[in-house]
Design a protein around this motif. Structure first.
Motif, PDB file in Angstrom:
ATOM      1  N   THR A 126     -13.337   5.505  -5.187  1.00 31.59           N
ATOM      2  CA  THR A 126     -12.422   4.407  -5.690  1.00 31.59           C
ATOM      3  C   THR A 126     -12.715   3.795  -6.765  1.00 31.59           C
TER       4      THR A 126
ATOM      5  N   ARG B 274     -15.980  10.016  -0.574  1.00 33.79           N
ATOM      6  CA  ARG B 274     -14.839   9.091  -1.030  1.00 33.79           C
ATOM      7  C   ARG B 274     -15.207   8.386  -2.255  1.00 33.79           C
TER       8      ARG B 274
ATOM      9  N   ASN C 246       0.888  -1.244   0.109  1.00 28.53           N
ATOM     10  CA  ASN C 246      -0.041  -0.086  -0.013  1.00 28.53           C
ATOM     11  C   ASN C 246       0.964   1.302   0.035  1.00 28.53           C
ATOM     12  N   GLU C 247       0.532   2.117  -1.054  1.00 31.80           N
ATOM     13  CA  GLU C 247       1.578   3.297  -0.972  1.00 31.80           C
ATOM     14  C   GLU C 247       0.662   4.511  -1.157  1.00 31.80           C
ATOM     15  N   THR C 248       1.048   5.700  -0.748  1.00 29.81           N
ATOM     16  CA  THR C 248       0.486   7.111  -1.327  1.00 29.81           C
ATOM     17  C   THR C 248       1.223   7.433  -2.439  1.00 29.81           C
ATOM     18  N   LEU C 249       0.556   7.651  -3.465  1.00 34.02           N
ATOM     19  CA  LEU C 249       1.470   8.427  -4.806  1.00 34.02           C
ATOM     20  C   LEU C 249       0.581   9.637  -5.243  1.00 34.02           C
ATOM     21  N   THR C 250       1.567  10.490  -5.641  1.00 36.21           N
ATOM     22  CA  THR C 250       0.910  11.655  -6.472  1.00 36.21           C
ATOM     23  C   THR C 250       0.293  11.002  -7.478  1.00 36.21           C
ATOM     24  N   ARG C 251      -0.481  11.870  -8.456  1.00 33.77           N
ATOM     25  CA  ARG C 251      -1.326  11.558  -9.614  1.00 33.77           C
ATOM     26  C   ARG C 251      -0.197  11.320 -10.765  1.00 33.77           C
TER      27      ARG C 251
ATOM     28  N   GLU D 221       2.706  10.225 -10.308  1.00 34.25           N
ATOM     29  CA  GLU D 221       3.411   8.870  -9.792  1.00 34.25           C
ATOM     30  C   GLU D 221       2.472   7.701 -10.192  1.00 34.25           C
ATOM     31  N   LEU D 222       1.517   7.851  -9.965  1.00 38.58           N
ATOM     32  CA  LEU D 222       0.176   6.857 -10.297  1.00 38.58           C
ATOM     33  C   LEU D 222       0.225   6.810 -11.731  1.00 38.58           C
TER      34      LEU D 222
END
Length: 84
Positions: free
Chosen positions: A73, A71, A8-13, A15-16
């Motif tokens: 998804t 939210r 699980n990671e948090t990426l910038t748009r 990076e995604l």
């Protein structure tokens, strides 16, 4: 027995987008490795061997709960039986 690798990671748009572009290139390439698709999962790379055609399922959920806020998804699932 199933092997599962999860990250699980948090990426910038950006990076995604780069991750998806790289994944798309992996599926597009027909290299000398026998058609392997290499998928980066956290700090690990998993080699997969998909056939020419794969199954894709896309699920989009938009939620507006009263107390938790909005939210959204997107869940993508790509499945196949590996080539022999």
């Amino acid at each position: 027995m199933a092997d599962r690798t999860t990250a699980n990671e948090t990426l910038t748009r950006d990076e995604l987008a780069a991750y998806f572009e790289h994944l798309g290139e992996e599926f597009r390439e027909d290299d000398l490795e026998g058609g392997d698709v290499r998928v980066a999962v956290g700090n690990k790379t998993v080699a997969l061997n998909p056939p020419e055609a794969v199954d894709l399922s896309v699920d989009v959920v938009e939620r507006s709960p009263m107390f938790r806020g909005t939210r959204e998804t997107i869940q993508l699932e790509v499945t196949w039986k590996p080539q022999s």
